[in-house]
Write an enzyme that holds these catalytic residues in place. Structure first.
Site, PDB file in Angstrom:
ATOM      1  N   CYS A   1       0.832  -1.213   0.000  1.00 52.99           N
ATOM      2  CA  CYS A   1       0.000   0.000   0.000  1.00 52.99           C
ATOM      3  C   CYS A   1       0.868   1.265   0.000  1.00 52.99           C
ATOM      4  CB  CYS A   1      -0.906  -0.055   1.225  1.00 52.99           C
ATOM      5  SG  CYS A   1      -1.680   1.491   1.694  1.00 52.99           S
TER       6      CYS A   1
ATOM      7  N   CYS B   1       0.175   3.724   2.862  1.00 54.41           N
ATOM      8  CA  CYS B   1       0.667   3.132   4.119  1.00 54.41           C
ATOM      9  C   CYS B   1       2.163   3.400   4.279  1.00 54.41           C
ATOM     10  CB  CYS B   1       0.419   1.626   4.145  1.00 54.41           C
ATOM     11  SG  CYS B   1      -1.309   1.145   4.033  1.00 54.41           S
TER      12      CYS B   1
END
Length: 118
Positions: A41, A44
């Site tokens: 991600c 993230c």
């Protein structure tokens, strides 16, 4: 203090045992943030160094945990994680935790920590 990788077993022993408890009861007296993330991600990855900085700035005042949603699928399901990153802010006492989806900038995270956690 660096961020702490959290497994479902650690979560049940240190944070909240969702297998035996019906009502939320946080087991610690230090507020916490749990970052639900995945290695693939992009957002993230942008938040990760910010959380590391905050774990240093708030050492002893706020615990910052990380949960890999790919590995800890049961834990992700318990909290209904649909998008990542998602962060669970856990105040102490009888206050309920708050979920926030999305990659928040450092100033927003600090504001939530100051207002809701410390």
């Amino acid at each position: 203090m660096a961020t702490i990788n959290l497994t479902a077993e650690q979560f049940k022993s240190d944070v909240f045992d969702y297998t035996t408890e019906k009502e939320w009861k946080y087991k610690d007296d230090v507020p916490a943030i749990i970052d639900f993330y995945a290695d693939w991600c992009g957002p993230c990855k942008m938040v990760a160094p910010i959380l590391e900085e905050l774990s240093e700035e708030y050492a002893g005042k706020v615990k910052i945990y990380k949960v890999d949603t790919e590995v800890e699928q049961e834990l992700s399901a318990v909290f209904g994680i649909r998008s990542i990153p998602s962060m669970l802010f856990i105040p102490t006492g009888d206050k309920q935790p708050m979920m926030q989806a999305g990659a928040l900038p450092k100033n927003s995270l600090k504001e939530i920590i100051e207002k809701e956690l410390v």
